[in-house]
Design a protein around this motif. Structure first.
Motif, PDB file in Angstrom:
ATOM      1  N   GLN A 170    -146.506  32.610 -47.051  1.00 18.71           N
ATOM      2  CA  GLN A 170    -145.687  32.026 -46.230  1.00 18.71           C
ATOM      3  C   GLN A 170    -145.595  30.576 -46.500  1.00 18.71           C
ATOM      4  OE1 GLN A 170    -147.573  33.015 -42.610  1.00 18.71           O
ATOM      5  NE2 GLN A 170    -146.728  35.066 -42.578  1.00 18.71           N
ATOM      6  N   PHE A 171    -145.284  30.182 -47.592  1.00 17.88           N
ATOM      7  CA  PHE A 171    -145.308  28.692 -48.079  1.00 17.88           C
ATOM      8  C   PHE A 171    -144.185  28.085 -47.589  1.00 17.88           C
ATOM      9  CE2 PHE A 171    -144.204  25.347 -51.516  1.00 17.88           C
ATOM     10  CZ  PHE A 171    -145.356  24.780 -51.309  1.00 17.88           C
ATOM     11  N   ASP A 172    -143.975  27.080 -47.122  1.00 16.04           N
ATOM     12  CA  ASP A 172    -143.018  26.207 -46.746  1.00 16.04           C
ATOM     13  C   ASP A 172    -143.349  24.831 -47.201  1.00 16.04           C
ATOM     14  OD1 ASP A 172    -140.979  25.091 -45.210  1.00 16.04           O
ATOM     15  OD2 ASP A 172    -141.902  25.271 -43.237  1.00 16.04           O
ATOM     16  N   THR A 211    -141.272  22.358 -46.805  1.00 12.29           N
ATOM     17  CA  THR A 211    -140.929  21.285 -45.848  1.00 12.29           C
ATOM     18  C   THR A 211    -142.094  20.975 -44.955  1.00 12.29           C
ATOM     19  OG1 THR A 211    -139.908  22.934 -44.376  1.00 12.29           O
ATOM     20  CG2 THR A 211    -138.588  21.881 -46.101  1.00 12.29           C
ATOM     21  N   ASN A 212    -143.136  21.578 -44.546  1.00 10.42           N
ATOM     22  CA  ASN A 212    -144.060  21.252 -43.838  1.00 10.42           C
ATOM     23  C   ASN A 212    -144.903  20.084 -44.275  1.00 10.42           C
ATOM     24  OD1 ASN A 212    -146.343  21.368 -41.959  1.00 10.42           O
ATOM     25  ND2 ASN A 212    -146.946  23.622 -42.333  1.00 10.42           N
ATOM     26  N   VAL A 270    -148.813  20.620 -45.967  1.00  9.79           N
ATOM     27  CA  VAL A 270    -148.915  21.679 -47.114  1.00  9.79           C
ATOM     28  C   VAL A 270    -150.091  21.466 -47.765  1.00  9.79           C
ATOM     29  CG1 VAL A 270    -148.102  22.312 -49.384  1.00  9.79           C
ATOM     30  CG2 VAL A 270    -146.506  22.058 -47.380  1.00  9.79           C
TER      31      VAL A 270
END
Length: 130
Positions: A71-73, A75-76, A79
Motif C-alpha cells: 500500500q505504498f503511497d 505522496t505520503n 514514507v
C-alpha cells in the motif's frame, strides 16, 4: 625454294582467351560482405522476442505485487522504506491469493515502474547493440 602462299590463302586462326580466375576479395571486402545491414533504430530499441516479452510481463506482475501489497503511497510525507518492506512481508501471502483473482491489477501497477526503467535501459544500451 618454296614461297609462302599469299595471305588470302592462309586459314583463319582464332584464339580464345584463357579464362582467368576471379581475383580474391580483400579482407576488408570479405568483412563488409559478411556484416549484415544494421537494424533500424526502433527495431534495435524495442525489438524483443516472445520470451523476452513474457519475462517483462512477469517482472511487471512481480513488482506490482510488492507495490500494491505494501500500500505504498509516495505522496505520503511519512514514507518509511523499512516499514514498507515489513508490510510487504506480512501481507505477501494474502497478496498472492488476491493476485490470483485479479492478476491484471498488479500487472498494470508493476508496468508503471518496470516499463519506464526498461525503456531507459534500452536507450542507454542502444549504442552497444547490433
Amino acid at each position: 625454294m618454296t614461297t609462302p602462299p599469299p595471305s588470302s590463302e592462309l586459314p583463319e586462326v582464332t584464339v580464345e582467351p584463357i579464362p582467368q580466375p576471379a581475383p580474391e576479395p580483400t579482407p576488408k571486402a570479405k568483412e563488409a560482405a559478411a556484416k549484415p545491414e544494421p537494424r533500424p533504430l526502433l527495431a534495435r530499441l524495442f525489438g524483443i522476442s516472445i520470451w523476452g516479452a513474457l519475462k517483462l510481463i512477469g517482472l511487471c506482475i512481480l513488482v506490482g505485487f510488492f507495490v500494491l501489497a505494501s500500500q505504498f503511497d509516495p505522496t505520503n510525507p511519512d514514507v518509511n522504506a523499512g516499514e514498507a518492506i515489513m508490510n510487504v512481508a506480512r501481507t505477501a501471502v494474502s497478496a498472492l491469493g488476491w493476485a490470483l483473482q485479479n492478476f491484471w491489477k498488479p500487472a498494470l501497477a508493476g508496468a508503471t515502474i518496470v516499463l519506464p526503467l526498461w525503456v531507459l535501459w534500452r536507450l542507454i544500451s542502444l549504442p552497444f547493440r547490433k
